[in-house]
Design a protein around this motif. Structure first.
Motif, short mmCIF file in Angstrom:
data_model
loop_
_atom_site.label_atom_id
_atom_site.label_comp_id
_atom_site.label_asym_id
_atom_site.label_seq_id
_atom_site.Cartn_x
_atom_site.Cartn_y
_atom_site.Cartn_z
N GLU A 4 0.90 -1.26 -0.22
CA GLU A 4 0.35 -0.20 -0.35
C GLU A 4 0.87 1.37 -0.06
N LYS B 213 -5.05 -11.09 7.05
CA LYS B 213 -4.30 -10.72 6.56
C LYS B 213 -5.42 -10.05 5.09
N THR B 214 -5.64 -11.51 4.55
CA THR B 214 -6.20 -11.04 3.57
C THR B 214 -7.75 -9.95 4.02
N ARG C 52 -7.69 -7.15 4.47
CA ARG C 52 -7.00 -5.98 2.88
C ARG C 52 -8.11 -5.92 2.43
#
Length: 348
Positions: A31, A107-108, A111
């Motif tokens: 990012e 984490k996914t 995100r």
């Protein structure tokens, strides 16, 4: 007076470019460093901590996702496929996404949430895809299902997970490092004959006899095989009898096959895939579509046999007669796409 917080300097690396996974701070923050990520991808490499989804166009062309439908991504991973399928829903419908890896799935989920896909349209579950029947009990039948059976690049590239012989790390290989037996523990309990069979069945290893004998005899002598490098060294020493001209390539391929065979065994991958394929028709709505990506012959054989048998029984109205492969352009951009095979089926 309040004590000043000590500024923590970033760990320096030798040379002009970081080599170790932990040093690739730009790649690990996509990012923040979008330009760096773009450059790495353009070179045909996968940025550290990321995964580039394979056959996205081919999958979407087949699944024909419509707004309002309900879908299942049986193998969430980095969420690249999930994101593209969510876009097709145009904020109408729902996708359930499964993964056994508690580290990467968290984490996914975060995100995708940041991109605007919250629980109103996306449900992420820490669940093995062998248990799709339990998911369907909660969610109902699915209009489309995707299963990408490849190991995510985030797992392969992270030395702490032990998936690759290229980096020093613990010989683990578990999709969920919090459960089950690691590869190092598995080797300590396996017999020579069992290891030989594992190498042949799971990866068609031509030097299965020699590698199995070397591994077991080393462990019996009290020598440890607890890291990725230690196992690689055993394979290297075992194949020292080969002519120098072909040794390097043979060692590389035998390392790849041995790690694959161990990973399949440690995670019971064939048993999990068999359960998934048997339960799959019952979770699909009439006319529901499923696409499966495989990455080695053992997986592909299981999928092909299941689809053919269930079509013959009238459970699937149509299946792919030939495998679909990534385009030449995609393989050039992403070398990890080369072994991919896609098969599909449509529920009667």
């Amino acid at each position: 007076m309040a004590q000043e917080k000590e500024h923590k300097r970033r760990v320096r690396y030798s040379g002009t470019h970081p080599r170790k996974y932990s040093e690739k701070y730009k790649e690990l923050q996509p990012e923040k460093y979008a330009d760096t990520i773009s450059k790495v991808i353009q070179k045909g490499s996968t940025p550290a901590g990321m995964h580039i989804s394979i056959c996205v166009k081919e999958i979407l062309d087949f699944l024909q996702i419509q707004p309002g439908q309900k879908g299942l991504d049986a193998t969430l991973g980095y969420g690249g496929h999930t994101l593209e399928m969510l876009k097709c829903l145009k904020s109408q419908g729902h996708i359930y996404a499964l993964d056994v890896d508690p580290i990467e799935s968290a984490k996914t989920k975060e995100r995708l949430n940041r991109l605007g896909y919250g629980e109103d349209i996306l449900t992420v579950m820490l669940q093995n895809f062998a248990n799709i029947d339990l998911v369907a009990e909660q969610a109902g039948k699915f209009d489309f299902v995707l299963a990408d059976l490849g190991v995510s690049s985030m797992q392969i590239d992270n030395p702490e997970r032990g998936f690759s012989y290229k980096n020093e790390g613990p010989l683990d290989l578990r999709m969920n490092p919090q459960k089950g037996t690691s590869a190092a523990e598995r080797l300590r309990e396996v017999s020579q004959e069992e290891l030989r069979g594992m190498l042949i069945e799971n990866s068609d290893e031509p030097y299965a006899d020699e590698i199995a004998k070397a591994v077991v005899s080393r462990l019996k002598r009290g020598q440890k095989i607890e890291t990725t490098t230690q196992l690689k060294n055993v394979i290297e020493e075992t194949l020292a009898f080969l002519p120098a001209s072909e040794r390097k390539e043979a060692v590389k391929k035998s390392c790849q096959r041995t790690f694959q065979a161990l990973r399949i065994d440690v995670n019971s991958e064939f048993e999990v895939l068999y359960d998934f394929l048997e339960k799959l028709p019952d979770v699909l709505a009439p006319g529901g579509r499923v696409a499966i990506l495989t990455f080695h012959s053992g997986e592909d054989r299981l999928v092909k046999k299941s689809f053919k048998r269930l079509k013959k029984e009238g459970i699937y109205q149509e299946i792919s007669e030939e495998v679909i492969r990534p385009s030449v352009e995609e393989c050039a951009r992403n070398s990890r796409a080369r072994s991919t095979k896609m098969r599909w089926a449509i529920k009667a």
